[in-house]
Design a protein around this motif. Structure first.
Motif, PDB file in Angstrom:
ATOM      1  N   GLY A 143       0.839  -1.188   0.000  1.00  0.00           N
ATOM      2  CA  GLY A 143       0.000   0.000   0.000  1.00  0.00           C
ATOM      3  C   GLY A 143       0.872   1.235   0.000  1.00  0.00           C
ATOM      4  O   GLY A 143       2.054   1.175   0.383  1.00  0.00           O
ATOM      5  N   PRO A 144       0.328   2.379  -0.433  1.00  0.00           N
ATOM      6  CA  PRO A 144       1.155   3.590  -0.572  1.00  0.00           C
ATOM      7  C   PRO A 144       1.786   4.068   0.730  1.00  0.00           C
ATOM      8  O   PRO A 144       2.781   4.791   0.697  1.00  0.00           O
ATOM      9  CB  PRO A 144       0.170   4.615  -1.149  1.00  0.00           C
ATOM     10  N   GLU A 145       1.228   3.709   1.878  1.00  0.00           N
ATOM     11  CA  GLU A 145       1.790   4.152   3.155  1.00  0.00           C
ATOM     12  C   GLU A 145       2.612   3.062   3.844  1.00  0.00           C
ATOM     13  O   GLU A 145       2.963   3.197   5.024  1.00  0.00           O
ATOM     14  CB  GLU A 145       0.651   4.595   4.087  1.00  0.00           C
ATOM     15  N   SER A 146       2.933   1.984   3.119  1.00  0.00           N
ATOM     16  CA  SER A 146       3.613   0.856   3.765  1.00  0.00           C
ATOM     17  C   SER A 146       4.986   1.234   4.328  1.00  0.00           C
ATOM     18  O   SER A 146       5.338   0.827   5.447  1.00  0.00           O
ATOM     19  CB  SER A 146       3.736  -0.317   2.788  1.00  0.00           C
ATOM     20  N   SER A 147       5.777   1.997   3.586  1.00  0.00           N
ATOM     21  CA  SER A 147       7.106   2.379   4.087  1.00  0.00           C
ATOM     22  C   SER A 147       6.984   3.259   5.323  1.00  0.00           C
ATOM     23  O   SER A 147       7.741   3.095   6.304  1.00  0.00           O
ATOM     24  CB  SER A 147       7.888   3.110   2.993  1.00  0.00           C
ATOM     25  N   GLN A 148       6.052   4.191   5.288  1.00  0.00           N
ATOM     26  CA  GLN A 148       5.867   5.105   6.422  1.00  0.00           C
ATOM     27  C   GLN A 148       5.459   4.326   7.676  1.00  0.00           C
ATOM     28  O   GLN A 148       5.990   4.566   8.774  1.00  0.00           O
ATOM     29  CB  GLN A 148       4.803   6.142   6.067  1.00  0.00           C
ATOM     30  N   VAL A 149       4.534   3.390   7.527  1.00  0.00           N
ATOM     31  CA  VAL A 149       4.060   2.629   8.679  1.00  0.00           C
ATOM     32  C   VAL A 149       5.158   1.717   9.224  1.00  0.00           C
ATOM     33  O   VAL A 149       5.367   1.604  10.440  1.00  0.00           O
ATOM     34  CB  VAL A 149       2.801   1.822   8.297  1.00  0.00           C
ATOM     35  N   LEU A 150       5.903   1.062   8.323  1.00  0.00           N
ATOM     36  CA  LEU A 150       6.994   0.200   8.779  1.00  0.00           C
ATOM     37  C   LEU A 150       8.096   1.004   9.462  1.00  0.00           C
ATOM     38  O   LEU A 150       8.753   0.503  10.374  1.00  0.00           O
ATOM     39  CB  LEU A 150       7.561  -0.585   7.594  1.00  0.00           C
ATOM     40  N   GLN A 151       8.287   2.246   9.022  1.00  0.00           N
ATOM     41  CA  GLN A 151       9.284   3.079   9.695  1.00  0.00           C
ATOM     42  C   GLN A 151       8.920   3.274  11.164  1.00  0.00           C
ATOM     43  O   GLN A 151       9.787   3.296  12.045  1.00  0.00           O
ATOM     44  CB  GLN A 151       9.383   4.443   9.000  1.00  0.00           C
ATOM     45  N   GLY A 152       7.619   3.396  11.440  1.00  0.00           N
ATOM     46  CA  GLY A 152       7.190   3.527  12.827  1.00  0.00           C
ATOM     47  C   GLY A 152       7.372   2.257  13.636  1.00  0.00           C
ATOM     48  O   GLY A 152       7.584   2.302  14.851  1.00  0.00           O
ATOM     49  N   ILE A 153       7.302   1.109  12.970  1.00  0.00           N
ATOM     50  CA  ILE A 153       7.466  -0.181  13.667  1.00  0.00           C
ATOM     51  C   ILE A 153       8.947  -0.497  13.885  1.00  0.00           C
ATOM     52  O   ILE A 153       9.331  -1.066  14.910  1.00  0.00           O
ATOM     53  CB  ILE A 153       6.769  -1.293  12.855  1.00  0.00           C
ATOM     54  N   PHE A 154       9.772  -0.104  12.915  1.00  0.00           N
ATOM     55  CA  PHE A 154      11.218  -0.349  13.022  1.00  0.00           C
ATOM     56  C   PHE A 154      11.953   0.998  12.936  1.00  0.00           C
ATOM     57  O   PHE A 154      12.629   1.295  11.938  1.00  0.00           O
ATOM     58  CB  PHE A 154      11.683  -1.278  11.900  1.00  0.00           C
ATOM     59  N   PRO A 155      11.830   1.846  13.965  1.00  0.00           N
ATOM     60  CA  PRO A 155      12.332   3.227  13.865  1.00  0.00           C
ATOM     61  C   PRO A 155      13.850   3.336  13.743  1.00  0.00           C
ATOM     62  O   PRO A 155      14.350   4.353  13.265  1.00  0.00           O
ATOM     63  CB  PRO A 155      11.844   3.857  15.182  1.00  0.00           C
ATOM     64  N   GLU A 156      14.571   2.297  14.149  1.00  0.00           N
ATOM     65  CA  GLU A 156      16.034   2.381  14.097  1.00  0.00           C
ATOM     66  C   GLU A 156      16.592   1.991  12.727  1.00  0.00           C
ATOM     67  O   GLU A 156      17.812   2.013  12.518  1.00  0.00           O
ATOM     68  CB  GLU A 156      16.646   1.484  15.183  1.00  0.00           C
ATOM     69  N   PHE A 157      15.727   1.643  11.758  1.00  0.00           N
ATOM     70  CA  PHE A 157      16.197   1.216  10.443  1.00  0.00           C
ATOM     71  C   PHE A 157      15.692   2.193   9.367  1.00  0.00           C
ATOM     72  O   PHE A 157      14.600   2.746   9.497  1.00  0.00           O
ATOM     73  CB  PHE A 157      15.718  -0.202  10.136  1.00  0.00           C
ATOM     74  N   PRO A 158      16.491   2.366   8.291  1.00  0.00           N
ATOM     75  CA  PRO A 158      16.125   3.343   7.248  1.00  0.00           C
ATOM     76  C   PRO A 158      15.079   2.779   6.284  1.00  0.00           C
ATOM     77  O   PRO A 158      15.383   2.453   5.139  1.00  0.00           O
ATOM     78  CB  PRO A 158      17.461   3.590   6.548  1.00  0.00           C
ATOM     79  N   VAL A 159      13.848   2.694   6.734  1.00  0.00           N
ATOM     80  CA  VAL A 159      12.785   2.082   5.938  1.00  0.00           C
ATOM     81  C   VAL A 159      12.133   3.094   5.001  1.00  0.00           C
ATOM     82  O   VAL A 159      11.903   2.813   3.818  1.00  0.00           O
ATOM     83  CB  VAL A 159      11.719   1.463   6.867  1.00  0.00           C
ATOM     84  N   ARG A 160      11.853   4.292   5.499  1.00  0.00           N
ATOM     85  CA  ARG A 160      10.985   5.238   4.777  1.00  0.00           C
ATOM     86  C   ARG A 160      11.493   5.535   3.363  1.00  0.00           C
ATOM     87  O   ARG A 160      10.725   5.575   2.408  1.00  0.00           O
ATOM     88  CB  ARG A 160      10.867   6.536   5.563  1.00  0.00           C
ATOM     89  N   ASP A 161      12.798   5.760   3.211  1.00  0.00           N
ATOM     90  CA  ASP A 161      13.344   6.154   1.913  1.00  0.00           C
ATOM     91  C   ASP A 161      14.121   5.029   1.241  1.00  0.00           C
ATOM     92  O   ASP A 161      14.966   5.277   0.376  1.00  0.00           O
ATOM     93  CB  ASP A 161      14.255   7.372   2.098  1.00  0.00           C
ATOM     94  N   ALA A 162      13.874   3.801   1.641  1.00  0.00           N
ATOM     95  CA  ALA A 162      14.616   2.662   1.091  1.00  0.00           C
ATOM     96  C   ALA A 162      14.306   2.478  -0.394  1.00  0.00           C
ATOM     97  O   ALA A 162      13.151   2.546  -0.810  1.00  0.00           O
ATOM     98  CB  ALA A 162      14.258   1.399   1.857  1.00  0.00           C
TER      99      ALA A 162
END
Length: 348
Positions: A143-162
């Protein structure tokens, strides 16, 4: 089958994907489709399968058999690829992950055993081991917000802009990667099968679930091609179905099985068919495999995926581009069909 079958039990309705039981929906398929198309949803993909390859010179062994560059695969990067016939026809596709000294091929339900059997004769005297690994299970977050939501679950990893293919290890023994094919495929989480129920419960507290019905509608609306549907085994030339646009082929690598046909059709521009998004009129149910006909009655292609029901539906099909440019309106069984290029199409 779904590794979550005993976890869900009879609380939800079940359907089948490639003869494997999967959750049909979790109570509201319309809302689940909306979550995937506009926000984020968690999808049970635990019926997908894994082949593990290990041994000396595993990169050289596999590099001569698949369409993409194995050396690109690192603990931080995953790659999409396919294995073809010597004539360049599609057989299987998979995502490649590096797991310590092993390469993992994450493939479609029911594909692991025949894929392993197909690759094994190429071992000859190489010290290579090929086995189906049933100890792992995969979940999807899309889904379009998947990276944003996963960033909140794994905040110590660079998910949002991967970027596509970025692979992370948020915990020991866990792989989280952004699908290397297309942003619409979202993210995949690979966990020990013994822990998948706990991971589902952990994620579903933050991400609404979506069943197979919603997932297929989402995939078809985004024109995301799938092995076994748009990539038709022993029939499709893989570039017809979008292997290049899905980042599944490297024309700079060395030889591999099926390379000559793949390179020739690409460089000479001789592909005669392409995958198209379809709109189907309301009426009878039509199944994948139904021929798509010109107004003259001549066959121009085949329906490869379609959303269920008898109302207006969306689908995918493999058609001749010249016929699409000239006619645009076709029939599939008793239904009227219109075709247009996927948003990701790069061909003229």
């Amino acid at each position: 089958m779904s590794r979550l079958e005993s976890h869900f039990g009879t609380r939800i309705p079940w359907s089948s994907d490639r003869s494997k039981p999967v959750p049909h929906h979790f109570g509201d398929p319309t809302a689940e489709s909306r979550s995937l198309l506009t926000d984020v949803a968690l999808v049970d993909l635990t019926h997908h399968e894994t082949v593990a390859i290990s041994g000396e010179n595993v990169n050289d062994f596999l590099g001569g058999l698949i369409t993409n560059q194995v050396k690109k695969v690192t603990p931080q990067k995953s790659v999409y690829a396919a294995h073809l016939t010597p004539q360049g026809r599609f057989l299987w596709d998979f995502t490649l992950l590096r797991d310590a000294d092993r390469l993992l091929l994450i493939t479609e339900p029911g594909a692991a055993t025949p894929l392993a059997q197909r690759l094994s004769p190429f071992i000859l005297r190489a010290k290579i081991r090929i086995e189906v690994d049933a100890t792992l299970a995969m979940l999807g977050i899309a889904g379009p917000e998947s990276s944003q939501v996963l960033q909140g679950i794994f905040p110590e990893f660079p998910v949002r802009d991967a970027p596509l293919g970025e692979t992370l290890s948020p915990e020991s023994g866990i792989r989280l990667w952004r699908d290397p094919r297309h942003a619409g495929f979202g993210w995949r989480l690979l966990v020990p099968a013994s822990d998948v129920s706990a991971w589902w419960e952990r994620l579903v507290k933050r991400i609404p679930p979506a069943g197979f019905a919603a997932w297929e509608e989402y995939r078809i609306r985004l024109a995301l091609p799938r092995g076994g549907n748009e990539f038709i085994p022993e029939v499709s030339l893989p570039l017809e179905s979008g292997l290049l646009e899905m980042n599944g082929v490297d024309f700079a690598k060395g030889c591999y099985v099926g390379q000559e046909t793949t390179a020739r059709t690409h460089h000479r521009g001789t592909l005669k068919k392409r995958v198209y998004s379809l709109m189907l009129s309301a009426g009878e149910i039509v199944a994948p495999g139904t021929p798509i006909l010109l107004p003259s009655g001549k066959e121009t292609g085949v329906l490869t995926s379609v959303t269920p029901g008898t109302g207006e539906r969306v689908g995918l099909g493999i058609l001749h581009p010249s016929d699409v440019e000239r006619d645009r309106t076709f029939t599939a069984g008793p239904l009227q069909v219109t075709a247009h290029k996927p948003d990701w199409a790069t061909w003229a």
